[in-house]
Write a protein that holds these residues in place. Structure first.
Motif, PDB file in Angstrom:
ATOM      1  N   ILE A  99     -14.324 104.417 -53.482  1.00 35.51           N
ATOM      2  CA  ILE A  99     -15.447 104.680 -54.387  1.00 35.51           C
ATOM      3  C   ILE A  99     -14.952 105.086 -55.767  1.00 35.51           C
ATOM      4  CG2 ILE A  99     -17.442 106.167 -54.793  1.00 35.51           C
ATOM      5  CD1 ILE A  99     -17.734 106.357 -51.720  1.00 35.51           C
ATOM      6  N   VAL A 100     -13.976 105.993 -55.796  1.00 34.78           N
ATOM      7  CA  VAL A 100     -13.467 106.488 -57.080  1.00 34.78           C
ATOM      8  C   VAL A 100     -12.767 105.368 -57.847  1.00 34.78           C
ATOM      9  CG1 VAL A 100     -11.832 108.074 -58.171  1.00 34.78           C
ATOM     10  CG2 VAL A 100     -13.287 108.876 -56.307  1.00 34.78           C
ATOM     11  N   SER A 101     -11.997 104.537 -57.150  1.00 32.43           N
ATOM     12  CA  SER A 101     -11.309 103.430 -57.818  1.00 32.43           C
ATOM     13  C   SER A 101     -12.308 102.464 -58.437  1.00 32.43           C
ATOM     14  CB  SER A 101     -10.407 102.689 -56.830  1.00 32.43           C
ATOM     15  OG  SER A 101      -9.392 103.533 -56.335  1.00 32.43           O
ATOM     16  N   ASP A 102     -13.371 102.168 -57.689  1.00 37.48           N
ATOM     17  CA  ASP A 102     -14.402 101.282 -58.221  1.00 37.48           C
ATOM     18  C   ASP A 102     -15.038 101.888 -59.471  1.00 37.48           C
ATOM     19  OD1 ASP A 102     -16.141  98.818 -57.662  1.00 37.48           O
ATOM     20  OD2 ASP A 102     -17.645 100.392 -57.854  1.00 37.48           O
ATOM     21  N   ARG A 103     -15.248 103.198 -59.436  1.00 39.72           N
ATOM     22  CA  ARG A 103     -15.826 103.897 -60.586  1.00 39.72           C
ATOM     23  C   ARG A 103     -14.858 103.863 -61.785  1.00 39.72           C
ATOM     24  NH1 ARG A 103     -20.122 105.486 -63.584  1.00 39.72           N
ATOM     25  NH2 ARG A 103     -19.716 107.453 -64.637  1.00 39.72           N
ATOM     26  N   ILE A 104     -13.584 104.095 -61.524  1.00 37.04           N
ATOM     27  CA  ILE A 104     -12.581 104.102 -62.589  1.00 37.04           C
ATOM     28  C   ILE A 104     -12.568 102.765 -63.327  1.00 37.04           C
ATOM     29  CG2 ILE A 104     -10.085 104.023 -63.000  1.00 37.04           C
ATOM     30  CD1 ILE A 104      -9.796 106.311 -60.989  1.00 37.04           C
ATOM     31  N   MET A 159      -4.665  98.806 -50.417  1.00 39.71           N
ATOM     32  CA  MET A 159      -5.693  98.186 -49.583  1.00 39.71           C
ATOM     33  C   MET A 159      -6.829  97.620 -50.432  1.00 39.71           C
ATOM     34  SD  MET A 159      -5.115  98.346 -46.219  1.00 39.71           S
ATOM     35  CE  MET A 159      -6.737  98.463 -45.470  1.00 39.71           C
ATOM     36  N   VAL A 160      -7.164  98.302 -51.538  1.00 38.14           N
ATOM     37  CA  VAL A 160      -8.283  97.855 -52.361  1.00 38.14           C
ATOM     38  C   VAL A 160      -7.822  97.156 -53.645  1.00 38.14           C
ATOM     39  CG1 VAL A 160      -9.886  99.591 -51.504  1.00 38.14           C
ATOM     40  CG2 VAL A 160      -8.419 100.157 -53.436  1.00 38.14           C
ATOM     41  N   PHE A 161      -6.614  97.475 -54.095  1.00 31.00           N
ATOM     42  CA  PHE A 161      -6.165  96.944 -55.387  1.00 31.00           C
ATOM     43  C   PHE A 161      -5.561  95.553 -55.274  1.00 31.00           C
ATOM     44  CE2 PHE A 161      -2.880  96.293 -58.612  1.00 31.00           C
ATOM     45  CZ  PHE A 161      -3.591  96.529 -59.780  1.00 31.00           C
ATOM     46  N   ASP A 162      -4.762  95.330 -54.255  1.00 32.53           N
ATOM     47  CA  ASP A 162      -3.982  94.089 -54.176  1.00 32.53           C
ATOM     48  C   ASP A 162      -4.843  92.840 -54.090  1.00 32.53           C
ATOM     49  OD1 ASP A 162      -1.814  95.719 -54.293  1.00 32.53           O
ATOM     50  OD2 ASP A 162      -1.140  95.419 -52.234  1.00 32.53           O
ATOM     51  N   ARG A 163      -6.024  92.969 -53.556  1.00 34.34           N
ATOM     52  CA  ARG A 163      -6.890  91.787 -53.401  1.00 34.34           C
ATOM     53  C   ARG A 163      -7.868  91.607 -54.557  1.00 34.34           C
ATOM     54  NH1 ARG A 163      -9.033  95.358 -49.255  1.00 34.34           N
ATOM     55  NH2 ARG A 163     -11.110  96.146 -49.837  1.00 34.34           N
ATOM     56  N   ASN A 164      -7.743  92.463 -55.585  1.00 34.17           N
ATOM     57  CA  ASN A 164      -8.680  92.411 -56.706  1.00 34.17           C
ATOM     58  C   ASN A 164      -7.955  91.977 -57.979  1.00 34.17           C
ATOM     59  OD1 ASN A 164     -10.632  93.021 -58.755  1.00 34.17           O
ATOM     60  ND2 ASN A 164     -11.625  94.414 -57.309  1.00 34.17           N
ATOM     61  N   GLN A 166      -9.176  90.990 -60.806  1.00 38.89           N
ATOM     62  CA  GLN A 166      -9.800  91.536 -62.013  1.00 38.89           C
ATOM     63  C   GLN A 166      -9.276  92.934 -62.316  1.00 38.89           C
ATOM     64  OE1 GLN A 166     -14.071  91.675 -61.869  1.00 38.89           O
ATOM     65  NE2 GLN A 166     -14.287  92.309 -64.004  1.00 38.89           N
ATOM     66  N   TRP A 167      -9.108  93.744 -61.284  1.00 38.52           N
ATOM     67  CA  TRP A 167      -8.570  95.089 -61.487  1.00 38.52           C
ATOM     68  C   TRP A 167      -7.137  95.029 -62.012  1.00 38.52           C
ATOM     69  CZ3 TRP A 167     -10.153  98.763 -56.881  1.00 38.52           C
ATOM     70  CH2 TRP A 167     -11.541  98.936 -56.915  1.00 38.52           C
ATOM     71  N   LYS A 168      -6.363  94.100 -61.483  1.00 45.71           N
ATOM     72  CA  LYS A 168      -4.979  93.967 -61.931  1.00 45.71           C
ATOM     73  C   LYS A 168      -4.919  93.603 -63.416  1.00 45.71           C
ATOM     74  CE  LYS A 168      -0.606  91.686 -60.786  1.00 45.71           C
ATOM     75  NZ  LYS A 168       0.083  90.767 -59.849  1.00 45.71           N
ATOM     76  N   GLN A 169      -5.769  92.693 -63.832  1.00 46.43           N
ATOM     77  CA  GLN A 169      -5.807  92.311 -65.241  1.00 46.43           C
ATOM     78  C   GLN A 169      -6.281  93.468 -66.115  1.00 46.43           C
ATOM     79  OE1 GLN A 169      -8.431  88.930 -65.048  1.00 46.43           O
ATOM     80  NE2 GLN A 169      -6.794  87.496 -64.465  1.00 46.43           N
ATOM     81  N   LEU A 170      -7.245  94.220 -65.617  1.00 48.26           N
ATOM     82  CA  LEU A 170      -7.821  95.311 -66.394  1.00 48.26           C
ATOM     83  C   LEU A 170      -6.841  96.470 -66.553  1.00 48.26           C
ATOM     84  CD1 LEU A 170     -10.402  96.014 -67.862  1.00 48.26           C
ATOM     85  CD2 LEU A 170     -11.297  97.010 -65.742  1.00 48.26           C
ATOM     86  N   ILE A 171      -6.138  96.821 -65.486  1.00 46.62           N
ATOM     87  CA  ILE A 171      -5.196  97.944 -65.576  1.00 46.62           C
ATOM     88  C   ILE A 171      -3.988  97.549 -66.425  1.00 46.62           C
ATOM     89  CG2 ILE A 171      -3.757  97.455 -63.545  1.00 46.62           C
ATOM     90  CD1 ILE A 171      -5.119 100.903 -64.605  1.00 46.62           C
ATOM     91  N   THR A 172      -3.585  96.294 -66.382  1.00 45.88           N
ATOM     92  CA  THR A 172      -2.496  95.826 -67.240  1.00 45.88           C
ATOM     93  C   THR A 172      -2.883  95.955 -68.708  1.00 45.88           C
ATOM     94  OG1 THR A 172      -1.778  94.252 -65.538  1.00 45.88           O
ATOM     95  CG2 THR A 172      -0.996  93.877 -67.788  1.00 45.88           C
ATOM     96  N   TRP A 173      -4.122  95.581 -69.020  1.00 42.97           N
ATOM     97  CA  TRP A 173      -4.627  95.699 -70.393  1.00 42.97           C
ATOM     98  C   TRP A 173      -4.701  97.163 -70.824  1.00 42.97           C
ATOM     99  CZ3 TRP A 173      -8.929  98.264 -72.194  1.00 42.97           C
ATOM    100  CH2 TRP A 173      -9.272  98.023 -73.534  1.00 42.97           C
ATOM    101  N   SER A 174      -5.228  98.025 -69.941  1.00 39.57           N
ATOM    102  CA  SER A 174      -5.426  99.436 -70.302  1.00 39.57           C
ATOM    103  C   SER A 174      -4.089 100.154 -70.481  1.00 39.57           C
ATOM    104  CB  SER A 174      -6.273 100.145 -69.244  1.00 39.57           C
ATOM    105  OG  SER A 174      -5.583 100.247 -68.015  1.00 39.57           O
ATOM    106  N   ILE A 175      -3.096  99.806 -69.674  1.00 39.82           N
ATOM    107  CA  ILE A 175      -1.774 100.421 -69.827  1.00 39.82           C
ATOM    108  C   ILE A 175      -1.187 100.063 -71.185  1.00 39.82           C
ATOM    109  CG2 ILE A 175       0.614 100.336 -68.996  1.00 39.82           C
ATOM    110  CD1 ILE A 175      -0.503 100.094 -66.160  1.00 39.82           C
ATOM    111  N   ALA A 176      -1.332  98.808 -71.572  1.00 37.19           N
ATOM    112  CA  ALA A 176      -0.826  98.380 -72.881  1.00 37.19           C
ATOM    113  C   ALA A 176      -1.511  99.146 -74.006  1.00 37.19           C
ATOM    114  CB  ALA A 176      -1.026  96.878 -73.052  1.00 37.19           C
TER     115      ALA A 176
END
Length: 255
Positions: A99-104, A159-164, A166-176
């Motif tokens: 739930i928290v990851s989805d919210r983040i 469990m929730v991140f590896d199959r998403n 969109q999340w991978k692209q978003l966190i890569t952008w936010s880290i940059a």
């Protein structure tokens, strides 16, 4: 009749106590959830007093003030992380992390959309407009918080991140973007690097091993077993004495 009435009364009281305890447990978990959710969706907006007197431009004072507030924010996030740890039950922890990851990522995605609709250029300095400050703050805070969760609960996050995708692209952008704001201190920058390795966003170093991963726990368990086996008291083998010929078997000599 009276005995049956008392028995029914006791049964009802026990049921009431059980329901009440379940309700208390639910409210406790709900309050923890609401606290964590509030942390992921709260950005700090700083008042802009115009150009500063140190010749650094309008955004420098805001950057300095927010950098100090960000450290206080991190303390709240660490407290929220400990609340997830204190849940104890892996199933409840997994549900909370989902739930928290989805919210983040919802907050980061919304903040990204706000920045892309404006003329703000990542790396151009900390913004002075309140709505952009809030967007950048949400990205900085939620990216760091997801780093905390990823490193403390790596297997559950995978469990929730590896199959998403969109999340991978978003966190890569936010880290940059976070790396270009100059808000993070050295420990938070290190957090981002470790998170990037944990999530396989960058190659892992040869000595990378998350101590909270199942792999590390298994290695620790195997090492302990090996240590116990090596240090276990060894049974001493009794050496059999070589006996000489029995006197009773010696040939008798006649006197």
């Amino acid at each position: 009749g009276v005995r049956g009435a008392y028995s029914s009364l006791y049964t009802n009281v026990d049921s009431f106590i059980m329901v009440r305890n379940k309700a208390r447990s639910f409210l406790l978990h709900l309050s923890e959830f609401l606290l964590i959710i509030s942390i992921t969706g709260f950005g700090l907006i700083l008042a802009d007093d115009g150009p500063n007197n140190n010749g650094g431009g309008e955004g420098v004072d805001s950057l300095r003030i927010y950098s100090e507030l960000f450290l206080e924010r991190r303390k709240e996030q660490h407290s929220a992380l400990n609340r997830i740890v204190d849940l104890g039950d892996p199933q409840k922890q997994q549900q909370m992390i989902d739930i928290v990851s989805d919210r983040i990522f919802s907050v980061i995605g919304s903040a990204k959309a706000i920045l892309q609709e404006t003329s703000h250029v990542p790396g151009s300095g900390f913004p002075v407009e309140p709505n952009l400050q809030e967007a950048v703050a949400n990205i900085l805070e939620n990216t760091a918080f997801f780093g905390d969760i990823s490193l403390r609960f790596p297997d559950m996050v995978h469990m929730v991140f590896d199959r998403n995708v969109q999340w991978k692209q978003l966190i890569t952008w936010s880290i940059a973007l976070c790396n270009q704001t100059n808000v993070y201190d050295s420990s938070t920058n290190k957090l981002l690097d470790l998170m990037s390795q944990e999530l396989n966003l960058i190659p892992r170093s040869d000595n990378y091993l998350n101590p909270f991963s199942r792999e590390a726990q298994q290695m620790k368990y195997d090492a302990m077993n090996l240590h116990q086996q090596e240090n276990a008291p060894k049974k001493r083998e009794r050496k059999k004495r070589e006996r000489g010929p029995s006197l009773s078997k010696l040939p008798r000599t006649e006197l």
